[in-house]
Design a protein around this motif. Structure first.
Motif, PDB file in Angstrom:
ATOM      1  N   GLU A  54       0.837  -1.188   0.000  1.00  0.00           N
ATOM      2  CA  GLU A  54       0.000   0.000   0.000  1.00  0.00           C
ATOM      3  C   GLU A  54       0.875   1.241   0.000  1.00  0.00           C
ATOM      4  O   GLU A  54       1.965   1.240   0.571  1.00  0.00           O
ATOM      5  N   VAL A  55       0.395   2.286  -0.667  1.00  0.00           N
ATOM      6  CA  VAL A  55       1.052   3.589  -0.621  1.00  0.00           C
ATOM      7  C   VAL A  55       0.061   4.576  -0.022  1.00  0.00           C
ATOM      8  O   VAL A  55      -1.150   4.413  -0.156  1.00  0.00           O
ATOM      9  N   TYR A  56       0.596   5.577   0.643  1.00  0.00           N
ATOM     10  CA  TYR A  56      -0.216   6.547   1.357  1.00  0.00           C
ATOM     11  C   TYR A  56       0.033   7.949   0.834  1.00  0.00           C
ATOM     12  O   TYR A  56       1.023   8.207   0.146  1.00  0.00           O
ATOM     13  N   GLY A  57      -0.851   8.859   1.176  1.00  0.00           N
ATOM     14  CA  GLY A  57      -0.829  10.211   0.656  1.00  0.00           C
ATOM     15  C   GLY A  57       0.343  11.063   1.075  1.00  0.00           C
ATOM     16  O   GLY A  57       0.453  12.193   0.631  1.00  0.00           O
ATOM     17  N   SER A  58       1.227  10.547   1.893  1.00  0.00           N
ATOM     18  CA  SER A  58       2.413  11.327   2.270  1.00  0.00           C
ATOM     19  C   SER A  58       3.696  10.563   1.944  1.00  0.00           C
ATOM     20  O   SER A  58       4.764  10.922   2.419  1.00  0.00           O
TER      21      SER A  58
END
Length: 155
Positions: A54-58
């Motif tokens: 998963e990748v996150y917004g930061s």
């Protein structure tokens, strides 16, 4: 007394599911393709990316030489970063019901191919890609950004 214990257990289980759903909702997207060495930098730590990560917004995504990564965001935006790319996902939010949200990303160096998703189609002004010298608003459905030289490698 046994009924009360079961009620507490049920409340606890429901609460845990809500927290798990909220945490999963925070993920901006997932790694779908990967070649070579790709690092995801998050909160001062760095780890190797893998298909399904998963990748996150930061997050900052860094590809090595002869490497690439394909990421699909929750709104179905597709990002493909080429070799020696530094991509900062500055902010991502998406409401799956209303299609409201924001996508703000910066390509510090390298190349990024983008196929816009639901967010850009519903609200183009909410999607912004920047480079060290330019800010791009999304008006089309597919485009490529290339930042030559060393760009800005430091955060």
């Amino acid at each position: 007394m046994r009924l009360q214990t079961m009620q507490y257990a049920l409340i606890l289980a429901c609460g845990c599911m809500v927290v798990a759903d909220a945490l999963a909702a925070d993920a901006a997207g997932v790694v779908k393709t990967l070649k070579g060495t790709v690092q995801v930098e998050r909160a001062g730590t760095s780890s190797g990316a893998a298909i399904g990560s998963e990748v996150y917004g930061s997050d900052r995504i860094v590809t090595g030489p002869q490497s690439s990564v394909g990421i699909t965001l929750r709104d179905n935006t597709q990002l493909s970063a080429g070799a020696n790319t530094i991509l900062d996902l500055n902010k991502f939010a998406f409401n799956t019901t209303t299609h409201d949200g924001v996508l703000d990303a910066t390509v510090k160096r390298g190349s990024l191919a983008v196929i816009s998703g639901k967010l850009a189609k519903a609200n183009p002004d909410a999607v912004r890609f920047s480079t060290p010298t330019t800010t791009l608003g999304v008006r089309g459905t597919a485009f490529i950004i290339e930042v030559g030289g060393n760009g800005e490698g430091a955060r």
